[in-house]
Scaffold this motif. Sequence first.
Motif, PDB file in Angstrom:
ATOM      1  N   TYR A 193     -61.136 -16.529   1.003  1.00  0.00           N
ATOM      2  CA  TYR A 193     -59.555 -17.036   1.129  1.00  0.00           C
ATOM      3  C   TYR A 193     -59.058 -16.033   1.147  1.00  0.00           C
ATOM      4  CZ  TYR A 193     -62.313 -21.419  -0.364  1.00  0.00           C
ATOM      5  OH  TYR A 193     -63.336 -22.357  -0.747  1.00  0.00           O
ATOM      6  N   PRO A 194     -58.296 -15.253   2.311  1.00  0.00           N
ATOM      7  CA  PRO A 194     -57.600 -14.125   2.001  1.00  0.00           C
ATOM      8  C   PRO A 194     -56.145 -14.324   2.166  1.00  0.00           C
ATOM      9  CG  PRO A 194     -58.781 -14.427   4.113  1.00  0.00           C
ATOM     10  CD  PRO A 194     -59.502 -14.931   4.133  1.00  0.00           C
ATOM     11  N   ASP A 195     -55.345 -15.230   2.921  1.00  0.00           N
ATOM     12  CA  ASP A 195     -54.510 -15.805   2.526  1.00  0.00           C
ATOM     13  C   ASP A 195     -53.833 -16.446   1.732  1.00  0.00           C
ATOM     14  OD1 ASP A 195     -54.627 -14.866   5.482  1.00  0.00           O
ATOM     15  OD2 ASP A 195     -54.449 -16.621   6.435  1.00  0.00           O
ATOM     16  N   GLU A 196     -54.595 -17.472   1.375  1.00  0.00           N
ATOM     17  CA  GLU A 196     -54.707 -17.640  -0.464  1.00  0.00           C
ATOM     18  C   GLU A 196     -54.303 -16.507  -1.093  1.00  0.00           C
ATOM     19  OE1 GLU A 196     -56.172 -20.533   2.307  1.00  0.00           O
ATOM     20  OE2 GLU A 196     -57.005 -18.629   1.947  1.00  0.00           O
ATOM     21  N   TRP A 197     -55.049 -15.598  -0.981  1.00  0.00           N
ATOM     22  CA  TRP A 197     -54.726 -14.849  -2.581  1.00  0.00           C
ATOM     23  C   TRP A 197     -54.077 -14.058  -1.793  1.00  0.00           C
ATOM     24  CZ3 TRP A 197     -57.276 -12.859  -6.741  1.00  0.00           C
ATOM     25  CH2 TRP A 197     -57.062 -11.498  -7.018  1.00  0.00           C
ATOM     26  N   LYS A 198     -53.191 -13.833  -0.882  1.00  0.00           N
ATOM     27  CA  LYS A 198     -52.260 -12.886  -0.832  1.00  0.00           C
ATOM     28  C   LYS A 198     -50.946 -13.445  -0.731  1.00  0.00           C
ATOM     29  CE  LYS A 198     -49.149 -11.353   3.223  1.00  0.00           C
ATOM     30  NZ  LYS A 198     -47.676 -12.181   2.898  1.00  0.00           N
ATOM     31  N   ALA A 199     -51.048 -15.265  -1.476  1.00  0.00           N
ATOM     32  CA  ALA A 199     -49.915 -15.185  -1.954  1.00  0.00           C
ATOM     33  C   ALA A 199     -50.143 -15.521  -3.684  1.00  0.00           C
ATOM     34  CB  ALA A 199     -49.818 -17.077  -1.375  1.00  0.00           C
ATOM     35  N   PHE A 200     -51.449 -15.878  -3.859  1.00  0.00           N
ATOM     36  CA  PHE A 200     -51.417 -15.008  -5.690  1.00  0.00           C
ATOM     37  C   PHE A 200     -51.157 -13.351  -6.171  1.00  0.00           C
ATOM     38  CE2 PHE A 200     -54.762 -14.112  -8.696  1.00  0.00           C
ATOM     39  CZ  PHE A 200     -53.984 -14.974 -10.074  1.00  0.00           C
ATOM     40  N   VAL A 201     -51.523 -12.774  -4.888  1.00  0.00           N
ATOM     41  CA  VAL A 201     -51.641 -11.817  -5.085  1.00  0.00           C
ATOM     42  C   VAL A 201     -49.826 -10.946  -5.308  1.00  0.00           C
ATOM     43  CG1 VAL A 201     -52.057  -8.998  -5.033  1.00  0.00           C
ATOM     44  CG2 VAL A 201     -53.537 -10.530  -4.777  1.00  0.00           C
ATOM     45  N   GLU A 202     -49.273 -11.300  -4.581  1.00  0.00           N
ATOM     46  CA  GLU A 202     -47.204 -10.996  -4.196  1.00  0.00           C
ATOM     47  C   GLU A 202     -46.823 -11.285  -5.485  1.00  0.00           C
ATOM     48  OE1 GLU A 202     -46.973 -11.376   0.066  1.00  0.00           O
ATOM     49  OE2 GLU A 202     -47.886  -9.346   0.443  1.00  0.00           O
ATOM     50  N   VAL A 203     -47.413 -12.224  -6.326  1.00  0.00           N
ATOM     51  CA  VAL A 203     -46.352 -12.410  -7.653  1.00  0.00           C
ATOM     52  C   VAL A 203     -46.346 -11.438  -8.347  1.00  0.00           C
ATOM     53  CG1 VAL A 203     -46.382 -14.167  -9.292  1.00  0.00           C
ATOM     54  CG2 VAL A 203     -46.642 -15.253  -6.799  1.00  0.00           C
ATOM     55  N   ILE A 204     -47.094 -10.311  -8.507  1.00  0.00           N
ATOM     56  CA  ILE A 204     -47.114  -9.423  -9.347  1.00  0.00           C
ATOM     57  C   ILE A 204     -46.667  -8.335  -8.433  1.00  0.00           C
ATOM     58  CG2 ILE A 204     -48.202  -8.319 -10.828  1.00  0.00           C
ATOM     59  CD1 ILE A 204     -47.893 -10.938 -11.538  1.00  0.00           C
ATOM     60  N   ALA A 205     -46.017  -7.508  -9.340  1.00  0.00           N
ATOM     61  CA  ALA A 205     -45.186  -6.328  -8.460  1.00  0.00           C
ATOM     62  C   ALA A 205     -46.736  -5.463  -8.280  1.00  0.00           C
ATOM     63  CB  ALA A 205     -44.158  -5.394 -10.019  1.00  0.00           C
ATOM     64  N   PRO A 206     -46.956  -4.432  -6.961  1.00  0.00           N
ATOM     65  CA  PRO A 206     -47.588  -3.552  -7.489  1.00  0.00           C
ATOM     66  C   PRO A 206     -48.219  -2.993  -8.171  1.00  0.00           C
ATOM     67  CG  PRO A 206     -46.543  -3.311  -5.685  1.00  0.00           C
ATOM     68  CD  PRO A 206     -45.304  -4.399  -6.243  1.00  0.00           C
ATOM     69  N   GLU A 207     -47.690  -2.241  -8.775  1.00  0.00           N
ATOM     70  CA  GLU A 207     -47.813  -0.960 -10.107  1.00  0.00           C
ATOM     71  C   GLU A 207     -49.027  -2.226 -10.894  1.00  0.00           C
ATOM     72  OE1 GLU A 207     -43.574  -2.300 -10.568  1.00  0.00           O
ATOM     73  OE2 GLU A 207     -44.674  -2.108  -9.650  1.00  0.00           O
ATOM     74  N   GLN A 208     -48.862  -3.411 -11.366  1.00  0.00           N
ATOM     75  CA  GLN A 208     -49.293  -4.180 -12.395  1.00  0.00           C
ATOM     76  C   GLN A 208     -50.049  -5.279 -11.985  1.00  0.00           C
ATOM     77  OE1 GLN A 208     -45.802  -6.834 -13.158  1.00  0.00           O
ATOM     78  NE2 GLN A 208     -45.006  -5.375 -14.694  1.00  0.00           N
ATOM     79  N   ARG A 209     -50.916  -4.523 -10.860  1.00  0.00           N
ATOM     80  CA  ARG A 209     -52.097  -5.728 -10.088  1.00  0.00           C
ATOM     81  C   ARG A 209     -53.625  -4.911 -10.041  1.00  0.00           C
ATOM     82  NH1 ARG A 209     -49.688  -5.704  -4.355  1.00  0.00           N
ATOM     83  NH2 ARG A 209     -47.884  -7.231  -4.632  1.00  0.00           N
ATOM     84  N   GLY A 210     -53.245  -4.102 -11.545  1.00  0.00           N
ATOM     85  CA  GLY A 210     -54.127  -3.329 -11.999  1.00  0.00           C
ATOM     86  C   GLY A 210     -55.337  -4.441 -13.193  1.00  0.00           C
ATOM     87  N   ASP A 211     -54.129  -5.425 -13.621  1.00  0.00           N
ATOM     88  CA  ASP A 211     -54.905  -6.371 -14.615  1.00  0.00           C
ATOM     89  C   ASP A 211     -54.004  -7.665 -13.844  1.00  0.00           C
ATOM     90  OD1 ASP A 211     -55.856  -8.358 -16.617  1.00  0.00           O
ATOM     91  OD2 ASP A 211     -56.079  -6.187 -18.492  1.00  0.00           O
ATOM     92  N   MET A 212     -54.895  -8.134 -13.386  1.00  0.00           N
ATOM     93  CA  MET A 212     -53.660  -9.639 -13.031  1.00  0.00           C
ATOM     94  C   MET A 212     -53.567 -10.509 -13.946  1.00  0.00           C
ATOM     95  SD  MET A 212     -52.045  -8.570 -10.018  1.00  0.00           S
ATOM     96  CE  MET A 212     -52.555 -10.918  -9.028  1.00  0.00           C
ATOM     97  N   MET A 213     -54.617 -10.794 -14.277  1.00  0.00           N
ATOM     98  CA  MET A 213     -54.404 -12.002 -15.390  1.00  0.00           C
ATOM     99  C   MET A 213     -53.260 -11.625 -16.601  1.00  0.00           C
ATOM    100  SD  MET A 213     -58.568 -13.496 -16.639  1.00  0.00           S
ATOM    101  CE  MET A 213     -59.284 -11.672 -16.301  1.00  0.00           C
ATOM    102  N   ALA A 214     -53.487 -10.095 -17.672  1.00  0.00           N
ATOM    103  CA  ALA A 214     -52.444  -9.800 -17.575  1.00  0.00           C
ATOM    104  C   ALA A 214     -51.133  -9.892 -17.676  1.00  0.00           C
ATOM    105  CB  ALA A 214     -52.896  -8.491 -18.632  1.00  0.00           C
ATOM    106  N   ALA A 215     -50.980  -9.092 -15.926  1.00  0.00           N
ATOM    107  CA  ALA A 215     -49.866  -9.692 -15.903  1.00  0.00           C
ATOM    108  C   ALA A 215     -49.114 -11.167 -15.489  1.00  0.00           C
ATOM    109  CB  ALA A 215     -49.476  -9.600 -14.513  1.00  0.00           C
TER     110      ALA A 215
END
Length: 361
Positions: A193-215
């Motif tokens: 689900y790459p398009d749906e993933w894009k929407a989920f990931v881009e809520v979080i700033a790039p420097e915080q994406r090492g731990d998405m659940m924590a962010a």
Amino acid sequence: MDFSKLRTTSKVTTEWSYPQGQPLRTGWLRVDTAPDHELYWEEYGRADGEPVMFLHGGPGGACAPVMSRFFDPDRYRVILFDQRGCGKSRPTVAADGPDKALANNTTDHLVSDINALREALGISGKMHVFGGSWGSTLALVYAIRHPEKVASLILRGIFLGRKEDLLYMYQGNAATYQAQPYALTAPGAYITYPDEWKAFVEVIAPEQRGDMMAAYKAIFDTVPTTDTERAAQLKAALAWSVWEGTISNMIPAAEDAGKFGEAEFALSFAQIEAHFFAHDLFLKEDEITDGVAALTGVPVHIVHGRFDQVCPLTQGSRLVQALEAAGLPPATYVITDAGHSAMEAQTVIALTAIMDGLPRL
């Protein structure tokens, strides 16, 4: 060229064996004070039928009347209830805030609530326990701790709650996404689900994406004081909720996120999940697979979608392996050509057939 006709659905349509019934009774049960947690429950089928305790998914989901349709209403007494902070239970995150809804909200509390509901509804003997996704986790934990109260376990979309299971769904390639959004740098549901993933990931700033659940949890833990902060928190909750809701079906709805796209549901659902996940579901890493020997005498029936991207099939395989190692192979293990949702057509057919075929109590 119009390709819209190529899209079909994997969701249940006409596959139900039983019509939608009306509840025999409904009510609230107070199970705690400070805060005053009250569980909303509904009862379907026949009042003197074999009791079935239905455990919904999440953590943070809710029950709906349609969930009573897996069961023959002339045979079973079906109890649907919303777990602490969920659905119509009180308090909720959306209405009352996380300080109240998440207080005294752990796996141990939920196990205790099942016993409280049993007692309040006059269930003294054994009961069938039916759960999917997080509901399968809770069902297994309950049965391991209270096998004397369980006639059978009927489980769908096995979720064992291990760290790797959570990373598959929520972390994926997020750490490298900014530089290589489509690189397969880690396993994960994003692959399908790459398009749906894009929407989920881009809520979080790039420097915080090492731990998405924590962010995400950091956003949820913020107490918003302005409209901008409230909007940012709601955006994150909706992104979290819609991501899970969308990937739950093998063929997701093109534009309709259903309840997962509703603000009140998303705020509660996302924050309860993040709360449980931050605490490893309040379980030890292998608590379930290490504990299945306690299920001696409890038949275990498993239905798992081959294309499940919320709880990949390897989790079903891991549970079967543990049961077999304990000398307790599952009574049923059905792999359907379906995704994760309980409302996938093949899964509905399989679960209903299992309930119809259980030996009578």
